[in-house]
Design an enzyme around this catalytic site. Structure first.
Site, short mmCIF file in Angstrom:
data_model
loop_
_atom_site.label_atom_id
_atom_site.label_comp_id
_atom_site.label_asym_id
_atom_site.label_seq_id
_atom_site.Cartn_x
_atom_site.Cartn_y
_atom_site.Cartn_z
N HIS A 53 -10.34 5.19 0.75
CA HIS A 53 -9.03 4.50 0.62
C HIS A 53 -8.66 3.77 1.91
CE1 HIS A 53 -8.03 6.36 -3.29
NE2 HIS A 53 -8.66 7.40 -2.82
N ASN A 126 -4.27 8.23 -8.37
CA ASN A 126 -5.06 7.01 -8.58
C ASN A 126 -4.50 6.24 -9.77
OD1 ASN A 126 -7.02 7.22 -6.53
ND2 ASN A 126 -8.28 8.59 -7.76
N TYR A 340 -6.68 16.56 2.83
CA TYR A 340 -5.83 15.42 3.21
C TYR A 340 -5.12 15.66 4.52
CZ TYR A 340 -6.83 12.48 -0.68
OH TYR A 340 -7.48 11.65 -1.54
#
Ligand code: NDP
Length: 486
Positions: A53, A126, A340
């Site tokens: 990303h 997404n 993350y």
């Protein structure tokens, strides 16, 4: 008159045009601190780009509640119809580098932050409801196949299909990716999904499982494969330009927000009937079984003032859920809950949550201290918390969340070859109109025609199992490209 330039320490700069030199031809003087500071800062302008990303666009907006879901969740952002919460949304492509083209065939990231009065809720999803794999232990392997080969530094269709053809679980997402929705026309004309299953917890401490859906009010619009390739050359920042210009012109994009909900018992019954694990990220919950229920509207209405500060340094994590919400056993979600935040610590730093785009809008307080770039750092507050005993009975998971049921002995489980990875991919194939089926065949035949026979055979076997017409269509498209693999 232009603004007086200063050093970062606020000292007026005497001359921003000419460096200080010994004589008119140089050499330069080390004492020219403004020159040194300017070059040093320039050398440090980049932070590590996201491994996935990396190319993204972001904007602020608001979420407005339109329907009451307080029977499912006590999260305060849903407490009244009409209630508004500030949001930030970062869109992205997945596989390309920070300067790659916006129109690549790729899933699109759809990562929404809600700055709620009880902290930041990040739904890091997404534009697809499913993903290629169901276990985070394969994520680095999968992503390496989407990136560059170790020696040549080239992308490789062989690596991609080598991985996919050995992972039938990927077929559902591969079908989405190579359908027309694999090349959306910018970011405004696509749907978004939380993708994972999460929990909602109500005032009575009851859990329902939930999937989040964002349906574009602009209508679905996709690029043809040919236009996507053309734009990659002509306007590689196509989606960034479209989003920024639309918001600047006051054309605010909106998404209607829905949930699908199910109790533990409903999911158990559904799993018994279908054989599908409801927490498997490669599966959807069919709308017929779990209807969409409207919750609100998300609108983007403000461009960031500074891309690096607010979009590049935006650091979201699916671990950020607020009271009235919880996780699920989804193995991919569990891996992302760790990965993350860890990526943000590496990429932006220990104190990334203090940056304006990341800081909660509500007061926050803890005993985490120090590290690079500690801003307020807790001021004079006590930097430790004492032990407070609360008895020996189980406490649930906190914030009134009941204990989460799990079952089975701790072990490593491999459902590959046993689980049904074909029916839902086939369902997607079957709902495509004829022209979109043909686009799917052609989009797949392009890269597949560059791949060794053994891999093509293996991949065709998966298409056949999803639907014989799917395999036949791809075979015909390969044949049309001079690749006869009967
Ligand atoms: P439904 O007939 O109720 O819904 C079909 C779904 O497919 C809609 O969400 C539609 O989105 C979406 N869709 C249409 N064309 C495409 C495309 N080219 N690529 C991806 N999605 C598309 O079916 P079910 O709920 O029973 O699901 C059937 C299949 O639809 C699933 O196997 C899945 O692949 C796909 N799907 C299902 C979703 C779900 O959460 N149930 C969500 C998205 C896709 P839209 O309304 O925007 O046209």
């Amino acid at each position: 008159m232009s603004q007086q330039i200063t050093t970062a320490s606020g000292i007026p700069v005497a001359d921003n045009q000419n460096s200080a030199s010994a004589g008119s031809r140089g050499p330069l003087l080390l004492q020219d601190f403004h020159l040194i500071e300017k070059l040093q800062h320039f050398n440090r302008e980049r932070i590590p780009e996201r491994v996935v990303h990396a190319k993204g666009s972001g904007a602020y907006g608001k979420f407005t509640v339109t329907h009451d879901i307080s029977r499912y969740t006590k999260a305060k952002l849903f407490s009244a119809i009409g209630k508004e919460t500030e949001t930030f949304l970062r869109f992205s492509t997945v596989g390309g580098e920070k300067g790659s083209a916006d129109t690549e065939r790729d899933p699109r990231g759809f990562a929404v932050r809600f700055y709620t009065e009880e902290g930041n809720w990040d739904l890091v999803g997404n534009n697809t409801p499913v993903f290629f794999i169901k276990d985070g232990i394969k994520f680095p392997d999968f992503i390496h196949t989407q990136k560059r080969l170790a020696q040549s530094n080239l992308k490789s269709a062989t690596a991609m299909f080598d991985f996919w053809s050995r992972a039938p679980e990927s077929l559902h997402q591969v079908t989405t990716l190579f359908s027309s929705r694999g090349t959306p026309d910018g970011y405004r004309h696509m749907d978004g999904f939380g993708s994972h299953t999460f929990s909602l917890i109500n005032d009575a401490g009851e859990r329902v499982y939930v999937k989040w859906h964002f349906k574009t009010q602009q209508g679905i619009k996709n690029l043809t494969a040919a236009d996507a390739v053309r734009l990659a050359g002509e306007d590689p920042d196509y989606a960034q330009r479209d989003l920024f210009n639309a918001i600047a012109a006051g054309e605010f994009p909106r998404w209607t927000v829905f949930v699908q909900t199910a109790t533990e018992a409903e999911l158990a019954a559904w799993e018994g009937r279908t054989g599908w694990n409801p927490f498997d990220l490669t599966k959807v919950w069919p709308h017929g079984d779990f209807p969409l229920q409207q919750v609100g509207v998300l609108e983007l209405n403000r461009n960031p003032l500074n891309y690096h500060a607010e979009v590049e340094q935006a650091a979201l994590s699916p671990a950020n859920v607020v009271p009235g919400m919880g996780y699920s056993p989804d193995k991919m979600l569990q891996a992302r809950l760790f990965a993350y935040h860890d990526a943000q610590l590496y990429r932006v730093g220990t104190n990334h949550q203090y940056l304006p785009v990341n800081a909660p809008r509500c007061p926050f307080h803890n005993q985490q201290r120090d590290g690079a770039m500690a801003l307020a750092n807790g001021g004079a507050d006590q930097n430790y918390a004492t032990v407070e005993a609360s008895g020996t009975s189980p406490q649930g998971l906190g914030h009134g969340e009941p204990a989460m049921p799990v079952n089975g002995p701790a072990a490593r489980y491999d459902g590959r070859g046993v689980e049904d990875d074909y029916t839902q991919a086939g369902n997607l194939f079957r709902l495509l109109p004829a022209d979109e089926k043909q686009a799917l065949f052609d989009n797949l035949a392009g890269p597949l025609s560059q791949v060794p026979d053994e891999i093509v055979f293996r991949q065709l076997g998966h298409f056949d199992k999803a639907d014989p017409a799917y395999g036949a269509g791809v075979r015909a498209a390969l044949k049309a490209r001079g690749r006869n693999i009967d």
